[in-house]
Design a protein around this motif. Structure first.
Motif, PDB file in Angstrom:
ATOM      1  N   UNK A  83     -20.210  -4.862 -65.207  1.00 22.94           N
ATOM      2  CA  UNK A  83     -19.250  -5.440 -66.149  1.00 22.94           C
ATOM      3  C   UNK A  83     -19.862  -5.573 -67.538  1.00 22.94           C
ATOM      4  N   UNK A  84     -19.076  -5.226 -68.557  1.00 24.17           N
ATOM      5  CA  UNK A  84     -19.410  -5.557 -69.947  1.00 24.17           C
ATOM      6  C   UNK A  84     -18.363  -6.576 -70.394  1.00 24.17           C
ATOM      7  N   UNK A  85     -18.829  -7.724 -70.875  1.00 25.83           N
ATOM      8  CA  UNK A  85     -17.907  -8.763 -71.349  1.00 25.83           C
ATOM      9  C   UNK A  85     -18.070  -8.939 -72.858  1.00 25.83           C
ATOM     10  N   UNK A  86     -16.965  -8.920 -73.578  1.00 24.38           N
ATOM     11  CA  UNK A  86     -17.009  -9.211 -75.019  1.00 24.38           C
ATOM     12  C   UNK A  86     -16.021 -10.348 -75.295  1.00 24.38           C
ATOM     13  N   UNK A  87     -16.480 -11.370 -76.017  1.00 23.65           N
ATOM     14  CA  UNK A  87     -15.570 -12.477 -76.287  1.00 23.65           C
ATOM     15  C   UNK A  87     -15.426 -12.728 -77.779  1.00 23.65           C
ATOM     16  N   UNK A  88     -14.265 -13.232 -78.143  1.00 19.81           N
ATOM     17  CA  UNK A  88     -13.957 -13.590 -79.522  1.00 19.81           C
ATOM     18  C   UNK A  88     -13.193 -14.910 -79.436  1.00 19.81           C
ATOM     19  N   UNK A  89     -13.941 -16.012 -79.449  1.00 25.08           N
ATOM     20  CA  UNK A  89     -13.320 -17.315 -79.226  1.00 25.08           C
ATOM     21  C   UNK A  89     -13.637 -18.252 -80.383  1.00 25.08           C
ATOM     22  N   UNK A  90     -12.832 -19.262 -80.534  1.00 21.16           N
ATOM     23  CA  UNK A  90     -13.059 -20.270 -81.571  1.00 21.16           C
ATOM     24  C   UNK A  90     -14.461 -20.859 -81.424  1.00 21.16           C
ATOM     25  N   UNK A  91     -15.137 -21.072 -82.556  1.00 17.21           N
ATOM     26  CA  UNK A  91     -16.544 -21.493 -82.486  1.00 17.21           C
ATOM     27  C   UNK A  91     -16.753 -22.790 -81.711  1.00 17.21           C
ATOM     28  N   UNK A  92     -15.691 -23.600 -81.620  1.00 13.90           N
ATOM     29  CA  UNK A  92     -15.793 -24.841 -80.835  1.00 13.90           C
ATOM     30  C   UNK A  92     -16.092 -24.536 -79.371  1.00 13.90           C
ATOM     31  N   UNK A  93     -15.643 -23.359 -78.918  1.00 11.48           N
ATOM     32  CA  UNK A  93     -15.777 -23.038 -77.492  1.00 11.48           C
ATOM     33  C   UNK A  93     -16.846 -21.976 -77.196  1.00 11.48           C
ATOM     34  N   UNK A  94     -17.515 -21.477 -78.240  1.00 10.23           N
ATOM     35  CA  UNK A  94     -18.502 -20.412 -78.040  1.00 10.23           C
ATOM     36  C   UNK A  94     -19.612 -20.834 -77.068  1.00 10.23           C
ATOM     37  N   UNK A  95     -20.161 -22.032 -77.271  1.00 12.04           N
ATOM     38  CA  UNK A  95     -21.286 -22.476 -76.439  1.00 12.04           C
ATOM     39  C   UNK A  95     -20.884 -22.569 -74.967  1.00 12.04           C
ATOM     40  N   UNK A  96     -19.678 -23.092 -74.709  1.00 13.36           N
ATOM     41  CA  UNK A  96     -19.200 -23.213 -73.336  1.00 13.36           C
ATOM     42  C   UNK A  96     -18.966 -21.849 -72.695  1.00 13.36           C
ATOM     43  N   UNK A  97     -18.337 -20.967 -73.456  1.00 15.46           N
ATOM     44  CA  UNK A  97     -18.053 -19.615 -72.941  1.00 15.46           C
ATOM     45  C   UNK A  97     -19.361 -18.887 -72.632  1.00 15.46           C
ATOM     46  N   UNK A  98     -20.323 -19.022 -73.530  1.00 12.96           N
ATOM     47  CA  UNK A  98     -21.613 -18.365 -73.335  1.00 12.96           C
ATOM     48  C   UNK A  98     -22.340 -18.946 -72.118  1.00 12.96           C
ATOM     49  N   UNK A  99     -22.286 -20.257 -71.971  1.00 13.12           N
ATOM     50  CA  UNK A  99     -22.962 -20.917 -70.857  1.00 13.12           C
ATOM     51  C   UNK A  99     -22.401 -20.430 -69.516  1.00 13.12           C
ATOM     52  N   UNK A 100     -21.098 -20.382 -69.418  1.00 11.20           N
ATOM     53  CA  UNK A 100     -20.459 -19.903 -68.178  1.00 11.20           C
ATOM     54  C   UNK A 100     -20.813 -18.437 -67.935  1.00 11.20           C
ATOM     55  N   UNK A 101     -20.683 -17.639 -68.976  1.00  8.94           N
ATOM     56  CA  UNK A 101     -20.896 -16.195 -68.817  1.00  8.94           C
ATOM     57  C   UNK A 101     -22.333 -15.878 -68.399  1.00  8.94           C
TER      58      UNK A 101
END
Lengths: 87, 87
Positions: free
Chosen positions: A3-21
């Protein structure tokens, strides 16, 4: 599967998205992660991200591959993230 | 062949990198483009980007695939960019 994952999320949620990923995939660059993942973990990853992101504002794309036999990764410039051992 | 390009460059150079990349690929999200490209154009794209980027600061990664037969793209959240007609 791979899998290749690319995200474009509001900076408020970047840390959470990165942590989960990062529980499932390797960070490669900026908003990009990649790695070998089981079908079950892929579903878990998507479920966890869906709970966090704002679906009217954020975007996460997954490219999934049954095989990496025909694929190649090439970088220009510096290498920012960790390398997975797939290539 | 099919290419996914992800870039992480200094904001001073984002507009230039995006402009060059869009000559060859479709913009999908944030710093991600994709598309079908010939070997010759892929070389041209890399050459043009190498002229623009600062290789000690910027990073551009290309995932290349000879076939997209085994690949799938899945999005969660909003779709931000144009869709290529590969999937």
């Amino acid at each position: 599967m791979f899998v290749i994952e690319v995200y474009d999320v509001n900076e408020k949620r970047v840390a959470k998205v990165l942590k989960i990923s990062r529980k499932y995939l390797y960070w490669v660059q900026n908003s990009v992660l990649e790695g070998e993942i089981s079908e079950a973990n892929y579903k878990k990853l998507k479920m966890e991200l869906k709970r966090i992101i704002n679906t009217s504002e954020d975007s996460v794309i997954f490219y999934t591959f049954r095989t990496t036999r025909y694929s190649q990764r090439e970088s220009i410039g510096i290498v920012k993230g960790g390398e997975s051992n797939i290539y």
